[in-house]
Design a protein around this motif. Structure first.
Motif, short mmCIF file in Angstrom:
data_model
loop_
_atom_site.label_atom_id
_atom_site.label_comp_id
_atom_site.label_asym_id
_atom_site.label_seq_id
_atom_site.Cartn_x
_atom_site.Cartn_y
_atom_site.Cartn_z
N VAL A 196 -6.28 6.84 -3.40
CA VAL A 196 -5.79 7.79 -2.69
C VAL A 196 -4.90 8.90 -3.44
O VAL A 196 -4.80 10.15 -3.33
CB VAL A 196 -4.87 7.23 -1.52
N GLN A 251 8.16 2.97 6.43
CA GLN A 251 8.18 1.99 7.41
C GLN A 251 9.67 1.46 7.65
O GLN A 251 9.83 0.25 7.91
CB GLN A 251 7.26 0.66 7.41
N GLN A 256 -1.77 7.34 5.31
CA GLN A 256 -1.33 6.84 6.84
C GLN A 256 -0.14 7.73 7.06
O GLN A 256 0.19 8.22 8.15
CB GLN A 256 -1.01 5.68 6.98
N ASN A 263 -7.56 8.91 4.24
CA ASN A 263 -6.86 7.75 4.17
C ASN A 263 -5.29 7.64 3.86
O ASN A 263 -4.88 6.70 3.06
CB ASN A 263 -7.48 6.81 2.89
N ARG A 297 -0.86 14.99 3.84
CA ARG A 297 -1.02 14.34 5.15
C ARG A 297 -2.68 14.76 5.57
O ARG A 297 -2.99 13.83 6.22
CB ARG A 297 -0.23 15.03 6.18
N ARG A 332 1.95 6.13 2.16
CA ARG A 332 1.32 5.02 2.61
C ARG A 332 -0.16 5.14 2.77
O ARG A 332 -0.70 6.01 3.73
CB ARG A 332 1.93 4.47 3.96
N ALA A 333 -0.96 4.29 1.99
CA ALA A 333 -2.41 4.29 2.16
C ALA A 333 -2.91 3.53 2.93
O ALA A 333 -2.57 2.26 3.15
CB ALA A 333 -3.16 4.11 0.59
N ARG A 334 -4.27 3.68 3.55
CA ARG A 334 -5.06 2.84 4.44
C ARG A 334 -5.96 2.10 3.58
O ARG A 334 -6.32 0.93 3.77
CB ARG A 334 -5.84 3.40 5.30
N VAL A 335 -6.12 2.36 2.15
CA VAL A 335 -6.95 1.70 1.55
C VAL A 335 -6.10 1.74 -0.05
O VAL A 335 -4.82 1.48 0.05
CB VAL A 335 -8.42 2.25 1.02
N THR A 336 -6.76 1.48 -1.09
CA THR A 336 -6.04 1.15 -2.43
C THR A 336 -5.33 2.53 -2.69
O THR A 336 -5.84 3.47 -2.55
CB THR A 336 -7.12 0.61 -3.66
N THR A 337 -4.16 2.27 -3.25
CA THR A 337 -3.28 3.47 -3.63
C THR A 337 -4.10 4.21 -4.66
O THR A 337 -3.62 5.40 -4.79
CB THR A 337 -1.87 3.12 -3.82
N ARG A 359 0.99 -1.36 0.17
CA ARG A 359 -0.03 0.10 -0.05
C ARG A 359 0.95 1.35 0.06
O ARG A 359 0.63 2.21 0.48
CB ARG A 359 -1.21 -0.07 1.24
#
Length: 893
Positions: A730, A633, A586, A584, A580, A722-727, A549
């Motif tokens: 976002v 990360q 992150q 969605n 930011r 970094r996405a919480r759903v599909t890139t 993601r």
């Protein structure tokens, strides 16, 4: 082997024995002597004396007797050749018609055999076409054997392998080995140029090249002209050459494109040329990436100040070898460094351009080619077994033909004709499969393999298919053909009876073929197992970041935003704030380059060492903002991440990876120490985990990160989020949010980090998938081979099984007996195959990662799989044998 032995062998396969030239000439001489005798007798009868008759007969010949004899010899030989060719053709057409009728009567067998041959030849031709494109077929340049690659022998990073502008100019002016030297800018990144067209911005892949680049390669333009000296100067007129694909796709093959002005990076740029379809720069030099257009690279003092930036190509003079060119460049490099001591490391070396392009895949392709050879051997062994079983059902037919006068040679030739018909039909099917397979392979995208788009079926591949068809037909047809009875009609009729076992010799041959299949399958399974485990080990590598993601968008600032450092910092702050705040998201941060892409290195050293030039170490440099480590990360092992306060007004800071920390400050915490990088002394504020920036299979090496707000002007900036759903969804929302400050962002182009990871391992995945497919096919053939032999044995031993059951043998005992026979064949084959696999595996060392060539798990897995296959293939005939009615079996005898 002597000549007359070969002739005798050939004569056994044709209807008439082949006569030697001496025999033909002797017949011609006898014919001439007979003519003269008859003529003399005739003239004597007419009243001439014998001497007068002989003189008159010689006169009637015209030329001398010797000349007449030569002419007669020539005529006789020509007549003999015509007769032999006619007889051979007649025999062949007769055998062919009979073979077609026979196979049509047994259509199921013919279809099955053709399918097996077709799969084998299809796989062989497909792999050959891949190897042909990558290793054999000449590169698409003029006299490609004289083109060489000239990297800098300075280290692993791209900065250590490229050359500085002044070094290239020095080589060009002072060498005696090359007709010309050229190069291209090695640090162009994907989607690095903005094209404004119809009020919409799109990102394309551009590449700056030296003015003589296409001339040195021998690439002739489709239209237009090359770059001029003025266009190749610093701040000269802007010009561009389009690739054929871009010209065709984006401009609909418009021939009036020459002279048109395009808006690239906000500036009018003139289209001066279009490259031919045969030139695909990406396929040769940067696999997996397409280049849309080319611009001139200025060879000036300004670009020399950028450091090592050029990948260099040379064209050797026709009488110069690579070794001589290497020796000359070694001298030139030392002289250049002596004359310019402040210049970067300059140690150019020479290697074949083909070696640079395809050297990394040569070992893998050789393994694939050997695997295909093993598959074809298994195909031949399997079909030999099938033909042997089929031949036993045709013993009465053969016995009748023998009784009617057919000799052994005639029957052998007929059997070989049938096998060749099967093989040729299989080759036709295989070619169709290969055409489809090569098209699929050529259309693969995101594959880091050279010349992949050039994979196709050509004349060379057709020749290979034809040769495979003939060789395979003879290979799998020869053993069954030699088992055909030639004499002893009574014996042939006897062996065709129901109770016959087919003879001990036939049983040994069939069993030997099955053992060979199993042994060959062992080798393929071990090779596939080792490479599969290596591939899984690569995927298990701790990359130092998490790709799930995560995606990036190019957010390069415009001219105004990078005109001053305060404006650039303000732009960075606003991009990060708006990103930011997007739903969605992150985490988000900026970088000048993503992992597994381009890289560059700078010299670094610590304050404790006093910064002596001799102790400077190379390290990969990354320019990032706060939030980048969180988006990727990447763990911070000690210290802290960058913040928005690490700006031009604050102390210059730096973050390093663990490898560099251990190198500069072994045994101590690096945080708080000072080091020099990029000409500045900076304080280490954090240590992060090592990241595989170059390749998953390559160690990370030394790396450091500098805050983007402290580095000044940057024209290449990626927003990583970094996405919480599909890139994808976002990314669209981020573009909308950034539109007020970056209205020229492309509408849809994003880079998904997982795609980059997949591309980096694509060569290993490609080979693993193909080899696994071959292994599966080999397993299927081994299963069919074992099943066929055991099933045939059960059918031939029906009377014996009936007797055993009548004498009290139970069904379980019969099943166990047949399974033991099956497993005994498998054990012998696995024993031979294990030894051969152990020898083969040791040659795969360069292709393995994290797995030894004698990996016990792989070998144990191979033995388990083959044992299961052998048990399954033997269980079915054993179960059928256990259900035989003893009374019916005895009546059938």
């Amino acid at each position: 082997m002597r000549i007359h032995d070969i002739r005798a062998g050939v004569s056994r396969l044709v209807r008439l024995p082949l006569r030697t030239r001496a025999q033909i000439d002797a017949d011609a001489d006898a014919e001439l002597a007979s003519f003269l005798t008859e003529r003399v007798d005739y003239l004597v009868e007419r009243g001439m004396s014998p001497s007068e008759a002989r003189e008159e007969a010689f006169k009637r010949l015209g030329p001398s007797v010797r000349e007449a004899s030569v002419l007669l010899h020539h005529s006789a030989r020509h007549r003999e050749r015509r007769m032999n060719m006619r007889d051979l053709f007649d025999d062949f057409t007769q055998d062919l018609r009979y073979a077609l009728r026979t196979l049509r009567r047994d259509a199921r067998f013919a279809i099955f055999a053709i399918a097996i041959v077709g799969l084998g030849i299809g796989a062989s031709v497909t792999v050959f076409s891949v190897a042909n494109a990558m290793l054999i077929r000449p590169l698409p340049f003029a006299a490609p054997n004289r083109l060489v690659w000239m990297p800098n022998d300075g280290g692993e990073g791209l900065s250590e392998q490229t050359l500085q502008v002044n070094g290239v100019l020095y080589m060009s002016a002072n060498n005696k080995s090359f007709d010309a030297i050229t190069g291209y800018f090695a640090f162009s990144s994907p989607n690095d140029v903005r094209l404004l067209e119809n009020k919409e911005t799109v990102r394309l892949n551009g590449l700056p090249v030296m003015q003589n680049f296409f001339d040195v390669l021998g690439v002739k333009l489709l239209m237009g002209r090359g770059f001029s000296a003025q266009e190749s100067a610093w701040n000269g007129p802007k010009a561009v050459m389009l690739s054929f694909t871009t010209w065709k796709r984006r401009y609909n093959s418009d021939r009036s494109i020459i002279g048109r002005s395009l808006i690239l990076e906000g500036a009018p740029t003139t289209v001066v040329g279009v490259l031919p379809a045969s030139f695909d720069f990406g396929a040769v030099f940067v696999p997996g990436r397409h280049i849309d257009f080319f611009t001139p690279f200025p060879m000036t003092a300004e670009t020399n100040g950028w450091g090592n930036t050029l990948s260099v190509i040379g064209r050797l003079k026709s009488d110069v070898e690579i070794a001589a060119a290497n020796a000359e460049l070694k001298v030139l490099g030392a002289r250049m460094l002596a004359e310019s001591p402040r210049m970067n490391t300059f140690k150019p070396i020479v290697m074949s351009l083909r070696e640079h392009v395809s050297g990394s895949v040569r070992s893998a392709l050789i393994v694939l080619a050997l695997s295909v050879g093993v598959v074809m051997l298994i195909v031949c062994a399997n079909l030999s077994n099938l033909l042997l079983a089929r031949a036993t059902t045709r013993q009465k037919e053969m016995a009748v033909r023998v009784a009617l006068g057919a000799g052994r040679r005639r029957l052998v030739r007929q059997m070989l004709t049938e096998s060749l018909v099967l093989s040729v039909c299989g080759a036709a099917l295989g070619l169709l499969l290969a055409v489809g397979g090569t098209r699929v392979i050529a259309g693969l995208t995101g594959m880091n393999l050279p010349m992949l788009a050039d994979v196709r079926i050509d004349g060379f591949a057709l020749i290979v298919a034809a040769v495979l068809a003939i060789v395979a037909g003879l290979a799998f047809g020869l053993v069954p053909a030699l088992q055909v009875p030639s004499t002893a009609v009574h014996g042939a009729l006897k062996e065709s009876g129901r109770s016959s076992t087919g003879g001990n010799r036939g049983k040994v041959v069939r069993s030997s073929l099955v053992v060979s299949e199993i042994a060959l399958a062992c080798m393929l399974l071990v090779a596939a197992g080792l490479l599969t485990r290596s591939f899984l080990k690569v995927l298990d590598v701790d990359m130092g970041f998490k790709a799930e993601r995560v995606a990036s968008i190019r957010v390069d600032p415009d001219e105004i935003q990078r005109s001053s450092q305060p404006k650039f910092v303000a732009y960075v702050d606003e991009v990060l704030r708006l990103s930011r705040e997007t739903p969605n998201v992150q985490a988000a941060g900026l970088t000048d380059g993503l992992p597994l892409g381009g890289n560059r290195s700078w010299g670094v050293n610590s304050r404790e060492s006093g910064y002596p030039q001799s102790e400077w170490r190379g390290a990969f440099v990354h320019i990032i903002s706060d939030g980048y480590l969180a988006a990727m990360q990447i763990p911070v092992k000690s210290g802290r991440d960058f913040t928005a306060h690490d700006d031009p007004k604050s102390e210059k800071v730096i973050i390093i990876n663990e490898s560099l920390a251990h190198l500069l400050w072994p045994g101590t915490d690096a945080v708080g120490h000072y080091m020099r990088a990029g000409g500045d002394e900076r304080k280490v504020i954090g240590v992060v985990a090592d990241v595989h920036h170059v390749a998953l299979e390559q160690k990370s090496g030394n790396e450091f990160y500098m805050p983007i707000r402290q580095t000044g002007d940057f024209s290449s900036v990626d927003l990583v989020f970094r996405a919480r759903v599909t890139t994808g969804s976002v990314a669209a929302a981020i573009r909308t949010a950034l539109k007020p400050i970056a209205p020229g962002l492309p509408g849809s182009q994003i880079t998904v980090l997982q795609d980059k990871v997949d591309t980096s391992v694509s060569p290993r995945r490609f080979m693993t998938v193909l080899l696994a497919g071959f292994s599966g096919f080999a397993l299927l053939l081994a299963l069919l081979g074992i099943y066929g032999v055991i099933s045939y044995t059960v059918n031939q031993r029906t009377q014996e099984i009936g007797v055993r059951m009548a004498l009290g043998a139970t069904a379980n005992q019969l099943q166990a007996r047949i399974l033991r026979e099956t497993l005994s064949l498998a054990v012998v084959g696995m024993a031979i195959g294990t030894v051969a696999s152990w020898a083969l595996a040791r040659t795969l060392g360069s292709l393995l990662f994290g797995v030894s060539a004698t990996d016990p798990i792989t070998f144990a897995g191979m033995l388990v799989v083959l044992t299961i296959v052998a048990t399954i293939s033997g269980y079915l005939p054993a179960r059928r044998a256990a259900r035989i009615d003893p009374m019916n079996a005895l009546r059938g005898s």
